[in-house]
Write a protein that holds these residues in place. Structure first.
Motif, PDB file in Angstrom:
ATOM      1  N   UNK A   1       0.845  -1.189   0.000  1.00  0.00           N
ATOM      2  CA  UNK A   1       0.000   0.000   0.000  1.00  0.00           C
ATOM      3  C   UNK A   1       0.886   1.246   0.000  1.00  0.00           C
ATOM      4  N   UNK A   2       0.316   2.345  -0.329  1.00  0.00           N
ATOM      5  CA  UNK A   2       1.124   3.538  -0.451  1.00  0.00           C
ATOM      6  C   UNK A   2       0.369   4.761   0.016  1.00  0.00           C
ATOM      7  N   UNK A   3       1.095   5.767   0.295  1.00  0.00           N
ATOM      8  CA  UNK A   3       0.501   7.042   0.668  1.00  0.00           C
ATOM      9  C   UNK A   3       0.809   8.080  -0.392  1.00  0.00           C
ATOM     10  N   UNK A   4      -0.084   9.005  -0.543  1.00  0.00           N
ATOM     11  CA  UNK A   4       0.169  10.107  -1.474  1.00  0.00           C
ATOM     12  C   UNK A   4       1.040  11.137  -0.774  1.00  0.00           C
ATOM     13  N   UNK A   5       1.984  10.627   0.036  1.00  0.00           N
ATOM     14  CA  UNK A   5       2.675  11.454   1.020  1.00  0.00           C
ATOM     15  C   UNK A   5       3.388  12.661   0.460  1.00  0.00           C
ATOM     16  N   UNK A   6       4.092  12.468  -0.649  1.00  0.00           N
ATOM     17  CA  UNK A   6       4.969  13.545  -1.040  1.00  0.00           C
ATOM     18  C   UNK A   6       4.217  14.799  -1.377  1.00  0.00           C
ATOM     19  N   UNK A   7       2.981  14.600  -1.701  1.00  0.00           N
ATOM     20  CA  UNK A   7       2.216  15.754  -2.128  1.00  0.00           C
ATOM     21  C   UNK A   7       1.301  16.261  -1.032  1.00  0.00           C
ATOM     22  N   UNK A   8       1.261  15.559   0.073  1.00  0.00           N
ATOM     23  CA  UNK A   8       0.300  15.946   1.102  1.00  0.00           C
ATOM     24  C   UNK A   8       1.018  16.257   2.402  1.00  0.00           C
ATOM     25  N   UNK A   9       1.147  17.538   2.724  1.00  0.00           N
ATOM     26  CA  UNK A   9       1.805  17.864   3.992  1.00  0.00           C
ATOM     27  C   UNK A   9       0.953  17.430   5.172  1.00  0.00           C
ATOM     28  N   UNK A  10       1.611  17.035   6.257  1.00  0.00           N
ATOM     29  CA  UNK A  10       0.873  16.761   7.489  1.00  0.00           C
ATOM     30  C   UNK A  10       0.301  18.076   8.013  1.00  0.00           C
ATOM     31  N   UNK A 148      -5.782  -3.179  -8.135  1.00  0.00           N
ATOM     32  CA  UNK A 148      -5.614  -1.759  -8.469  1.00  0.00           C
ATOM     33  C   UNK A 148      -4.864  -0.959  -7.392  1.00  0.00           C
ATOM     34  N   UNK A 149      -5.258  -1.132  -6.137  1.00  0.00           N
ATOM     35  CA  UNK A 149      -4.613  -0.330  -5.088  1.00  0.00           C
ATOM     36  C   UNK A 149      -3.163  -0.767  -4.926  1.00  0.00           C
ATOM     37  N   UNK A 150      -2.946  -2.071  -4.816  1.00  0.00           N
ATOM     38  CA  UNK A 150      -1.568  -2.541  -4.699  1.00  0.00           C
ATOM     39  C   UNK A 150      -0.820  -2.325  -6.008  1.00  0.00           C
ATOM     40  N   UNK A 151      -1.552  -2.407  -7.113  1.00  0.00           N
ATOM     41  CA  UNK A 151      -0.932  -2.136  -8.422  1.00  0.00           C
ATOM     42  C   UNK A 151      -0.443  -0.699  -8.490  1.00  0.00           C
ATOM     43  N   UNK A 152      -1.261   0.227  -8.020  1.00  0.00           N
ATOM     44  CA  UNK A 152      -0.849   1.636  -7.996  1.00  0.00           C
ATOM     45  C   UNK A 152       0.317   1.814  -7.027  1.00  0.00           C
ATOM     46  N   UNK A 153       0.253   1.093  -5.914  1.00  0.00           N
ATOM     47  CA  UNK A 153       1.325   1.174  -4.917  1.00  0.00           C
ATOM     48  C   UNK A 153       2.655   0.748  -5.527  1.00  0.00           C
ATOM     49  N   UNK A 154       2.606  -0.314  -6.308  1.00  0.00           N
ATOM     50  CA  UNK A 154       3.856  -0.820  -6.895  1.00  0.00           C
ATOM     51  C   UNK A 154       4.464   0.225  -7.836  1.00  0.00           C
ATOM     52  N   UNK A 218      -4.598   8.295  -5.960  1.00  0.00           N
ATOM     53  CA  UNK A 218      -3.516   7.864  -5.064  1.00  0.00           C
ATOM     54  C   UNK A 218      -2.146   8.406  -5.462  1.00  0.00           C
ATOM     55  N   UNK A 219      -1.988   8.708  -6.745  1.00  0.00           N
ATOM     56  CA  UNK A 219      -0.669   9.182  -7.197  1.00  0.00           C
ATOM     57  C   UNK A 219      -0.410  10.634  -6.798  1.00  0.00           C
ATOM     58  N   UNK A 220      -1.423  11.252  -6.220  1.00  0.00           N
ATOM     59  CA  UNK A 220      -1.251  12.620  -5.754  1.00  0.00           C
ATOM     60  C   UNK A 220      -1.683  13.626  -6.801  1.00  0.00           C
ATOM     61  N   UNK A 221      -1.738  14.900  -6.418  1.00  0.00           N
ATOM     62  CA  UNK A 221      -2.233  15.946  -7.308  1.00  0.00           C
ATOM     63  C   UNK A 221      -1.366  16.071  -8.566  1.00  0.00           C
ATOM     64  N   UNK A 222      -1.897  16.725  -9.581  1.00  0.00           N
ATOM     65  CA  UNK A 222      -1.103  16.938 -10.795  1.00  0.00           C
ATOM     66  C   UNK A 222       0.221  17.616 -10.452  1.00  0.00           C
TER      67      UNK A 222
END
Lengths: 336, 290
Positions: A1-10, A148-154, A218-222
């Motif tokens: 699984x993955x997070x859209x972390x880089x684009x989403x500040x805490x 799909x979710x794990x596929x996107x994560x990969x 999931x890949x984050x904003x444009x």
């Protein structure tokens, strides 16, 4: 699984990750040179504070995503329709817990304790992947999450195996192997369902309809709206942009959907000969940000469940510590 | 292990084929455990596997969440092997999933202990928080039994059952180790953990009496030579339990009165809820392949 972390500040504190000018110029130059040479940064190495903070944020968000991600799939363990699928699902959810464990451990090498990271999650300050804030409403969701979710994560995670921070990169090698296995398992489960009854096929299509757009988000904003990405690219923490990864995922998934016999719910999805890629429709970013900000369908349930499990387990952790202390005291007494 | 009496097994094999869950015959030929005995072992495993999996995502600490998932996975794996063996011997269109998903609660032959929710004594439709002390105590009491059962069955002349026993024994030893370690930590940890562990023990201990009164299936298994006489394991079980409880500073409760009868098919109020949840989706789509 993955997070859209880089684009989403805490929510707490961290501004954009710019290199502060207060860093020692010589150390900074050596660090930059190593990054430029595509070298690895290890825990004992000097690193700019912003690099450390960015990594802690990204790795802990990733770990939180693994742990929260156990819940939507865990929702179907008790009802899995065959013993084989039950065993596969338990093993899969357990794998996600394992990913959380090595990611928390990787983040700890940066000087942040697991308790601190969990405090961030439980207080709502730290983010996790928004995909887990949607409900799993039928059994096929389990397969679609795998596919799909794990596929996107990969897609997101394979580049992270080359991340500049050594412990994270090494954790990701193992995570990717397991995620890749999960993706194939999910797809295989869906193939079996699509060859089954009308009701089973309807479940699969329903799950795809609900999860497709969430997976693209999931890949984050444009890229144009992703302020942290440039610094991440510079530091070798992020290797490929959000839009590039999203496109790659869509191009890989369209033929898989065809083999499966499901329709991806996007009337604008079609091959563009000129671009040599698929064109696709508009992602609903307002809905995405609503969910990221805590107002999605399951945010409160997911977080409250994590908090409850942690609080209910306090006495267990206390007992383990108390017992260990007693054992140490006994050993000291005997030695004296 | 009782003496081998192949004639008994072969006599049973001449009986008419019974419906799934009934007293069915063995495979013709070598000493085979009675089907009901295999189902008893399989039902134990699937029911406790189902219960322990309820912790998945809710464990008290991440490492323990993963460990309990593993324990659950072992039980589901054991159940699959045993149901597969029973299905093969029953023949026809019987499968592991028909045995797990399409038998009713009264056909299940598991110990009542294993179907109880993870909390103190409450009626079937009561809702309560899960209590890890209850989970660990149950896993300990049952784990101590199964190490002994599998050790004996590893030597069973029923070669298929012996192979399953050899695999399951390794797992059972780990389960016992895991549960005993935690029980000692609870008993000799904090006041709260001690209190919770003692309460769980007081609640669950009476259910272990069911271990020692053989069912018809167990008696048939002993008579066939393929099974183990549970009564012969009691002293060893007492030894394991007493040693661990002493280390944990817990008091072994006295037991008297009603002895549960899950392995005879007479269950508590809890099993039909557990099976309702477990079997619902499969039963809504009979004939579907997953």
């Amino acid at each position: 699984m993955y997070t859209q972390s880089f684009s989403v500040p805490d929510n707490a504190g961290q501004k954009s990750a710019r290199t502060p000018s207060t860093e020692n110029p010589e150390l900074m130059a050596a660090f930059d040179a190593r990054i430029d040479a595509d070298g690895r940064i290890e825990p004992q190495d000097w690193m700019p504070e912003a690099y450390r903070k960015t990594l802690v944020r990204q790795i802990s968000q990733h770990a939180h995503s693994e742990i929260v991600g156990m819940l939507p799939e865990g929702n179907w363990i008790s009802r899995a329709p065959s013993l084989k699928r039950k065993a596969i699902l338990i093993a899969k959810v357990q794998d996600e817990g394992g990913h959380g464990l090595y990611l928390y451990s990787a983040a700890e090498t940066l000087g942040t304790s697991r308790d601190q990271m969990l405090e961030g999650l439980h207080s709502g300050k730290a983010k996790y992947s928004s995909i887990f804030n949607y409900p799993t409403l039928n059994w096929a969701d389990v397969g679609v999450i795998g596919w799909l979710v794990d596929g996107a994560a990969i897609m997101n995670q394979i580049p992270l195996c080359r991340c500049s921070y050594g412990p994270y990169a090494r954790a990701m090698v193992r995570v990717c192997k397991e995620e890749s296995f999960h993706q194939r398992q999910g797809y295989e489960a869906l193939l079996v369902m699509m060859q089954g009854t009308e009701a089973q096929r309807a479940m699969v299509q329903d799950a795809v309809n609900r999860l497709w757009w969430k997976c693209l988000a999931m890949f984050g904003p444009p890229d144009a709206d992703s302020p942290n990405s440039a610094q991440g690219m510079r530091w070798g923490i992020k290797r490929i942009s959000n839009d590039e990864l999203r496109q790659k995922f869509i191009d890989a998934t369209v033929p898989q959907a065809k083999v499966l016999g499901v329709t991806l719910p996007d009337p604008d999805l079609k091959w563009n000969e000129e671009r040599q890629h698929h064109d696709y429709g508009q992602i609903d970013w307002q809905e995405f940000w609503n969910t990221v900000e805590g107002n999605g369908p399951c945010n409160k349930e997911r977080l409250a469940t994590r908090v409850k499990a942690h609080n209910d387990g306090q006495w267990v952790r206390d007992a383990a510590l108390a017992y260990t202390r007693k054992q140490q005291q006994r050993a000291q007494k005997e030695a004296a | 292990m009782s003496a081998i009496q192949p004639s008994v097994a072969q006599d049973r094999s001449k009986q008419a084929s019974a419906p799934v869950g009934g007293s069915a015959p063995n495979a013709v030929g070598s000493v085979g455990a009675p089907i009901d005995y295999l189902l008893h072992l399989a039902d134990n495993a699937v029911v406790l596997g189902q219960r322990n999996a309820e912790w998945c995502g809710h464990g008290p600490i991440l490492e323990e969440d993963i460990a309990m998932g593993n324990v659950s996975l072992d039980y589901i794996g054991q159940a699959r092997l045993l149901y597969q063996l029973a299905a093969t011997r029953l023949g026809g269109d019987v499968t592991e999933d028909k045995l797990a998903y399409f038998r009713d609660d009264t056909q299940f032959r598991n110990y009542t202990l294993l179907e109880l929710p993870h909390n103190g004594p409450l009626v079937g439709y009561a809702v309560s928080n899960r209590d890890y002390a209850t989970t660990i105590t149950r896993n300990f009491l049952y784990g101590a039994l199964m190490v002994l059962v599998w050790e004996a069955l590893e030597k069973s002349p029923d070669a298929d059952l012996a192979a399953i026993a050899a695999k399951s024994l390794k797992e059972a030893r780990y389960h016992l180790h895991h549960a005993a370690d935690w029980l000692v930590r609870f008993g000799d940890g904090t006041d709260e953990s001690h209190q919770r562990a003692q309460a769980a023990l007081d609640h669950l201990f009476a259910y272990t009496e069911e271990f020692w009164t053989p069912s018809a299936a167990e008696e048939a298994a002993v008579a066939s030579g393929a099974g183990v006489d549970v009564r012969s394991l009691r002293a060893a079980w007492d030894g394991i339990v007493n040693d661990t409880l002493t280390e944990a500073t817990l008091v072994r409760p006295e037991v008297r009165g009603y002895v549960t009868e899950g392995k005879h098919g007479r269950h508590s109020e809890h099993l039909s809820y557990l099976l309702g949840e477990m079997q619902g989706l499969a039963r809504a789509h009979p004939g579907a392949t997953w």
